[in-house]
Design a protein around this motif. Structure first.
Motif, PDB file in Angstrom:
ATOM      1  N   PRO A  42       0.807  -1.228   0.000  1.00 49.92           N
ATOM      2  CA  PRO A  42       0.000   0.000   0.000  1.00 49.92           C
ATOM      3  C   PRO A  42       0.837   1.275   0.000  1.00 49.92           C
ATOM      4  N   LYS A  43       1.950   1.268   0.709  1.00 49.77           N
ATOM      5  CA  LYS A  43       2.798   2.454   0.773  1.00 49.77           C
ATOM      6  C   LYS A  43       3.299   2.854  -0.614  1.00 49.77           C
ATOM      7  N   ILE A  44       3.700   1.860  -1.400  1.00 47.84           N
ATOM      8  CA  ILE A  44       4.257   2.159  -2.716  1.00 47.84           C
ATOM      9  C   ILE A  44       3.168   2.638  -3.678  1.00 47.84           C
ATOM     10  N   HIS A  45       1.962   2.051  -3.577  1.00 45.71           N
ATOM     11  CA  HIS A  45       0.866   2.499  -4.443  1.00 45.71           C
ATOM     12  C   HIS A  45       0.489   3.948  -4.121  1.00 45.71           C
ATOM     13  N   GLN A  46       0.431   4.271  -2.842  1.00 43.67           N
ATOM     14  CA  GLN A  46       0.057   5.627  -2.449  1.00 43.67           C
ATOM     15  C   GLN A  46       1.089   6.644  -2.916  1.00 43.67           C
ATOM     16  N   ARG A  47       2.358   6.278  -2.841  1.00 35.28           N
ATOM     17  CA  ARG A  47       3.400   7.211  -3.282  1.00 35.28           C
ATOM     18  C   ARG A  47       3.279   7.491  -4.779  1.00 35.28           C
ATOM     19  N   ARG A  48       2.983   6.468  -5.548  1.00 33.73           N
ATOM     20  CA  ARG A  48       2.810   6.685  -6.987  1.00 33.73           C
ATOM     21  C   ARG A  48       1.643   7.636  -7.253  1.00 33.73           C
ATOM     22  N   LEU A  49       0.549   7.417  -6.545  1.00 34.77           N
ATOM     23  CA  LEU A  49      -0.615   8.291  -6.736  1.00 34.77           C
ATOM     24  C   LEU A  49      -0.316   9.728  -6.316  1.00 34.77           C
ATOM     25  N   ASP A  50       0.487   9.884  -5.275  1.00 33.13           N
ATOM     26  CA  ASP A  50       0.785  11.216  -4.749  1.00 33.13           C
ATOM     27  C   ASP A  50       1.787  11.976  -5.615  1.00 33.13           C
ATOM     28  N   LYS A  51       2.781  11.267  -6.139  1.00 31.71           N
ATOM     29  CA  LYS A  51       3.926  11.938  -6.743  1.00 31.71           C
ATOM     30  C   LYS A  51       4.056  11.814  -8.250  1.00 31.71           C
ATOM     31  N   TRP A  52       3.573  10.723  -8.813  1.00 30.81           N
ATOM     32  CA  TRP A  52       3.794  10.548 -10.253  1.00 30.81           C
ATOM     33  C   TRP A  52       3.149  11.632 -11.115  1.00 30.81           C
ATOM     34  N   PRO A  53       1.941  12.094 -10.814  1.00 29.19           N
ATOM     35  CA  PRO A  53       1.374  13.172 -11.645  1.00 29.19           C
ATOM     36  C   PRO A  53       2.264  14.413 -11.690  1.00 29.19           C
ATOM     37  N   GLU A  54       2.965  14.661 -10.600  1.00 25.95           N
ATOM     38  CA  GLU A  54       3.893  15.791 -10.555  1.00 25.95           C
ATOM     39  C   GLU A  54       5.187  15.466 -11.308  1.00 25.95           C
ATOM     40  N   TYR A  55       5.727  14.290 -11.068  1.00 25.32           N
ATOM     41  CA  TYR A  55       7.010  13.909 -11.653  1.00 25.32           C
ATOM     42  C   TYR A  55       6.914  13.573 -13.138  1.00 25.32           C
ATOM     43  N   TYR A  56       5.792  12.950 -13.522  1.00 25.30           N
ATOM     44  CA  TYR A  56       5.641  12.463 -14.900  1.00 25.30           C
ATOM     45  C   TYR A  56       4.322  12.970 -15.489  1.00 25.30           C
ATOM     46  N   PRO A  57       4.246  14.268 -15.761  1.00 20.82           N
ATOM     47  CA  PRO A  57       2.982  14.842 -16.261  1.00 20.82           C
ATOM     48  C   PRO A  57       2.567  14.290 -17.615  1.00 20.82           C
ATOM     49  N   TRP A  58       3.479  13.643 -18.316  1.00 17.29           N
ATOM     50  CA  TRP A  58       3.156  13.072 -19.618  1.00 17.29           C
ATOM     51  C   TRP A  58       2.343  11.777 -19.506  1.00 17.29           C
ATOM     52  N   ILE A  59       2.275  11.186 -18.313  1.00 13.91           N
ATOM     53  CA  ILE A  59       1.453   9.988 -18.128  1.00 13.91           C
ATOM     54  C   ILE A  59      -0.007  10.406 -18.019  1.00 13.91           C
ATOM     55  N   LYS A  60      -0.854   9.824 -18.834  1.00 18.82           N
ATOM     56  CA  LYS A  60      -2.265  10.189 -18.840  1.00 18.82           C
ATOM     57  C   LYS A  60      -2.935   9.771 -17.522  1.00 18.82           C
ATOM     58  N   PRO A  61      -3.790  10.617 -16.968  1.00 17.82           N
ATOM     59  CA  PRO A  61      -4.386  10.356 -15.644  1.00 17.82           C
ATOM     60  C   PRO A  61      -5.130   9.036 -15.538  1.00 17.82           C
ATOM     61  N   GLU A  62      -5.748   8.582 -16.625  1.00 23.62           N
ATOM     62  CA  GLU A  62      -6.516   7.334 -16.557  1.00 23.62           C
ATOM     63  C   GLU A  62      -5.633   6.118 -16.284  1.00 23.62           C
ATOM     64  N   GLY A  63      -4.328   6.303 -16.394  1.00 22.79           N
ATOM     65  CA  GLY A  63      -3.419   5.196 -16.142  1.00 22.79           C
ATOM     66  C   GLY A  63      -3.273   4.834 -14.676  1.00 22.79           C
TER      67      GLY A  63
END
Length: 244
Positions: free
Chosen positions: A153-174
């Motif tokens: 759970p910790k790793i999933h939450q971190r991706r949700l929290d930080k990836w949109p900021e770090y990787y804005p090219w990833i489409k949100p539906e992913g």
């Protein structure tokens, strides 16, 4: 004088020793550290998604092997949920579909993912070893190997929290897969933990359980070793073989 018998740990002590294995979880691998710090380029991210897809499609096969070895009806009734969580059922798309959406969000096609074109030999070997373990082990031992979910759970939450900021090219539906697994992983952890704490009761059995959990941690770590070589060190398999 005979060898002094080693007393089993209490369930609380045993659980703590299982949880202490978190330091070996693949979130601490250098590949993951870079990825979760926003320091990877598009190609390594795509490579990770493609290779992990092979893991996603292997999980229901692994869980079916566990069920095939299990005579306990109540256990099967709970464990089978893991298969439907990944494969989907009754019009509800599962984790495999959600991972396909992640693949599309990072610029891969469904055909690429299903073709397994990008799966590295080391990754395939590690995942196949895990599935084969589940086929040969007792159902309690195979259930114990799932306890890497303690740390998920910790790793999933971190991706949700930080990836949109770090990787804005990833489409949100992913990101639907990570949201989905937040609740599923917590539910699955409790079931697997209950089985492990109740079944492994002698010190010898408890130490075996710790070894099984370490084996699964080794699988996940080895997968990232292969990805590090291919996508960070730029030394994919056979990179030094002429005309490879």
């Amino acid at each position: 004088m005979g060898v002094k018998e080693r007393l089993p740990w209490s369930q609380a002590e045993f659980e703590q020793k299982l949880r202490e294995k978190e330091k070996y979880y693949h979130i601490n691998h250098e590949f993951h550290v870079l990825m979760n710090s926003g320091k990877l380029d598009k190609k390594p991210i795509q490579g990770w998604v493609a290779n992990r897809f092979y893991y996603q499609i292997s999980i229901p096969v692994k869980d079916a092997a566990i069920l095939a070895n299990c005579p306990d009806r109540e256990f099967r009734r709970q464990w089978i949920q893991r298969i439907t969580d990944h494969d989907g059922t009754g019009g509800t798309e599962g984790g495999i579909e959600a991972w396909l959406q992640l693949g599309e969000a990072v610029g891969l096609t469904r055909e690429e993912l299903w073709s397994e074109l990008h799966v590295l030999p080391g990754v395939r070997f590690a995942i196949d070893a895990y599935v084969n373990f589940a086929r040969r082990a007792t159902w309690q031992e195979a259930a114990c190997s799932s306890l890497t979910e303690l740390f998920a759970p910790k790793i999933h939450q971190r991706r949700l929290d930080k990836w949109p900021e770090y990787y804005p090219w990833i489409k949100p539906e992913g990101y639907s897969y990570f949201r989905k697994r937040l609740s599923e992983a917590r539910r699955d952890v409790q079931h697997g933990l209950d089985i492990t704490l109740d079944y492994f009761t002698t010190r010898e059995q408890q130490e075996k359980a710790l070894g099984i959990l370490q084996f699964k941690l080794d699988i996940l770590w080895t997968m990232l070793d292969a990805m590090w070589m291919a996508y960070v060190a730029n030394k994919p398999p056979y990179h030094n073989v002429k005309d490879a």
